[in-house]
Motif scaffolding. Structure first.
Motif, short mmCIF file in Angstrom:
data_model
loop_
_atom_site.label_atom_id
_atom_site.label_comp_id
_atom_site.label_asym_id
_atom_site.label_seq_id
_atom_site.Cartn_x
_atom_site.Cartn_y
_atom_site.Cartn_z
N TRP A 152 0.94 -1.18 0.16
CA TRP A 152 -0.12 -0.51 -0.02
C TRP A 152 1.06 1.41 -0.29
N THR A 153 1.59 1.06 0.55
CA THR A 153 2.94 2.15 0.69
C THR A 153 3.90 2.94 -1.24
N VAL A 154 3.71 1.99 -1.02
CA VAL A 154 4.20 1.67 -2.23
C VAL A 154 3.68 2.07 -4.23
N ALA A 155 2.58 1.33 -4.09
CA ALA A 155 1.79 1.98 -4.47
C ALA A 155 0.89 3.76 -4.19
N THR A 156 0.86 3.86 -3.38
CA THR A 156 0.25 5.46 -2.88
C THR A 156 1.73 6.95 -2.77
N PHE A 157 2.93 5.65 -3.35
CA PHE A 157 3.24 7.17 -2.89
C PHE A 157 3.52 8.11 -3.58
N LEU A 158 3.18 7.64 -5.14
CA LEU A 158 2.86 8.78 -6.00
C LEU A 158 1.04 10.11 -5.52
N VAL A 159 0.62 9.60 -4.87
CA VAL A 159 -0.85 10.30 -4.86
C VAL A 159 -0.83 11.33 -4.60
N VAL A 160 -0.03 11.36 -3.42
CA VAL A 160 -0.36 13.64 -2.73
C VAL A 160 0.19 14.23 -3.97
N PRO A 161 1.36 13.45 -5.09
CA PRO A 161 2.04 14.84 -6.00
C PRO A 161 0.55 14.38 -6.77
N VAL A 162 -0.09 13.60 -7.05
CA VAL A 162 -0.80 13.95 -7.99
C VAL A 162 -2.12 14.52 -8.03
N LEU A 163 -2.82 14.19 -6.41
CA LEU A 163 -3.57 15.25 -5.47
C LEU A 163 -3.23 16.95 -6.21
N ALA A 164 -2.12 17.63 -5.84
CA ALA A 164 -1.69 18.62 -5.78
C ALA A 164 -1.55 18.51 -6.66
N HIS A 165 -1.12 18.21 -8.02
CA HIS A 165 -1.41 18.55 -9.37
C HIS A 165 -1.63 18.04 -10.83
N GLU A 166 -2.60 16.91 -10.29
CA GLU A 166 -3.71 17.09 -10.93
C GLU A 166 -4.54 16.96 -10.43
N GLY A 167 -4.87 17.24 -9.20
CA GLY A 167 -6.67 17.50 -8.73
C GLY A 167 -7.64 15.99 -9.18
N LEU A 168 -7.12 14.78 -9.27
CA LEU A 168 -8.18 14.04 -9.30
C LEU A 168 -9.20 13.21 -8.00
N GLY A 169 -9.80 12.92 -8.82
CA GLY A 169 -10.40 12.25 -7.28
C GLY A 169 -9.79 11.23 -7.00
N PRO A 170 -10.03 10.65 -5.25
CA PRO A 170 -9.34 10.04 -4.67
C PRO A 170 -9.03 8.49 -5.51
N PHE A 171 -10.22 8.40 -5.74
CA PHE A 171 -9.79 6.46 -6.54
C PHE A 171 -8.60 6.73 -8.45
N LYS A 172 -9.07 7.78 -8.43
CA LYS A 172 -8.32 8.11 -10.07
C LYS A 172 -6.94 8.44 -9.34
N ALA A 173 -6.58 8.70 -8.21
CA ALA A 173 -5.56 10.12 -7.51
C ALA A 173 -4.88 8.15 -7.83
N LEU A 174 -5.02 7.14 -6.63
CA LEU A 174 -4.50 5.12 -6.29
C LEU A 174 -4.27 5.74 -8.17
N LYS A 175 -5.06 5.11 -8.82
CA LYS A 175 -4.47 4.03 -10.09
C LYS A 175 -3.81 4.84 -10.86
N ARG A 176 -4.14 6.58 -10.57
CA ARG A 176 -2.60 7.04 -11.56
C ARG A 176 -1.53 6.97 -10.93
N SER A 177 -1.26 7.35 -9.96
CA SER A 177 -0.15 6.53 -8.62
C SER A 177 0.82 5.20 -9.19
N VAL A 178 -0.43 4.04 -9.15
CA VAL A 178 0.20 2.70 -9.81
C VAL A 178 0.27 3.12 -11.22
N GLN A 179 -0.24 3.40 -12.11
CA GLN A 179 0.13 3.89 -13.39
C GLN A 179 1.62 4.76 -13.84
N LEU A 180 2.02 5.49 -12.66
CA LEU A 180 3.01 6.44 -12.86
C LEU A 180 4.32 5.45 -12.05
#
Length: 280
Positions: A152-180
């Motif tokens: 979980w820690t690894v998969a969510t490492f980039l969630v906060v940067p995604v939230l700060a920069h892209e403003g996606l919803g929480p589930f989309k931010a999680l998915k985006r973090s995993v993709q990156l």
């Protein structure tokens, strides 16, 4: 060893950004202060209950206790994510060549407050689930929960940067973090380990020096010198923690920018990043 050397280079680049914007340490400071208030607020009823003879068994939690745990996690995660979003948002401005202020960071975080609350709810749910797993399955549950927590820690490492920069919803931010992270997971892990090792050694050195000062002061018999040595040790530990938190935020911002195909920004050399982040 090459990966660790590159990670160390990235840490030095993060430190150069922090030297340019020392006010970035304000965000982890506020986060720590708010977290202490929350911890005190939730711990006080437990302490008062214990004083009145109420027994609290951590090995066998009642449903209401899981609800209280979830509420604590929700509030705590909201605070941490909010201030981390502010930190990373301000770091993004610096990496773009701007000169961010504390107000800029708070403005970015507040504009994402709905998403932050949603993601905090997800994180709190995961936290309660992992704790329940530990309670129900004993030793095996602790092992399983440990592996799941690491994932979980690894998969969510980039969630906060995604939230700060892209403003996606929480589930989309999680998915985006995993993709990156699919292309940079190795450096992500090693970068975090590198930070932990460096600051672990730094913490040990500070505590060793502080203990030496306290022992030396005790030989003088001066209460004033002993108190001064203790205060100096506490201040040094707090500053070390603030620097580590700030560097962690800057590092994650730089990792996000490169993973997202953007220019690394001020303080980071693109060639260094290209050699560090190889497609897996």
């Amino acid at each position: 060893m090459g990966k660790f050397a590159r990670s160390w280079a990235l840490m030095k680049a993060s430190a150069s950004v922090l030297r340019s914007d020392k006010e970035l340490m304000v965000f982890p400071l506020f986060s720590a202060m708010a977290s202490l208030v929350v911890i005190g607020s939730f711990a006080l009823p437990i302490i008062l209950g214990a004083m009145h003879g109420q027994h609290f068994d951590q090995r066998r939690l009642e449903p209401i206790q899981y609800v209280l745990m979830g509420a604590f996690y929700l509030v705590q995660y909201t605070i941490i994510i909010f201030f981390n979003t502010a930190l990373i948002g301000a770091a993004m401005i610096r990496l773009d060549g701007g000169n961010p202020t504390v107000a800029d960071g708070f403005r970015i975080a507040w504009s994402r407050i709905g998403t932050i609350l949603g993601y905090a709810l997800i994180a709190a749910t995961v936290g309660v689930f992992l704790r329940a797993l530990q309670q129900r399955l004993g030793f095996i549950g602790r092992i399983v929960a440990g592996f799941l927590g690491l994932g979980w820690t690894v998969a969510t490492f980039l969630v906060v940067p995604v939230l700060a920069h892209e403003g996606l919803g929480p589930f989309k931010a999680l998915k985006r973090s995993v993709q990156l992270l699919r292309g940079t997971w190795g450096e992500n892990l090693i970068g975090n380990v590198g930070l932990g090792v460096v600051f672990g050694l730094g913490t040990f050195a500070v505590m060793l020096c502080g203990a030496g000062l306290i022992v030396g002061a005790s030989f003088t018999g001066s209460v004033t010198l002993i108190i001064a040595a203790i205060v100096a040790l506490v201040i040094a530990m707090v500053l070390l923690g603030l620097v580590q938190a700030a560097l962690h935020g800057i590092y994650s911002a730089a990792l996000y920018r490169y993973s997202n195909g953007e220019e690394p920004g001020t303080g980071f050399d693109r060639q260094m990043l290209e050699s560090a982040f190889r497609t897996k």
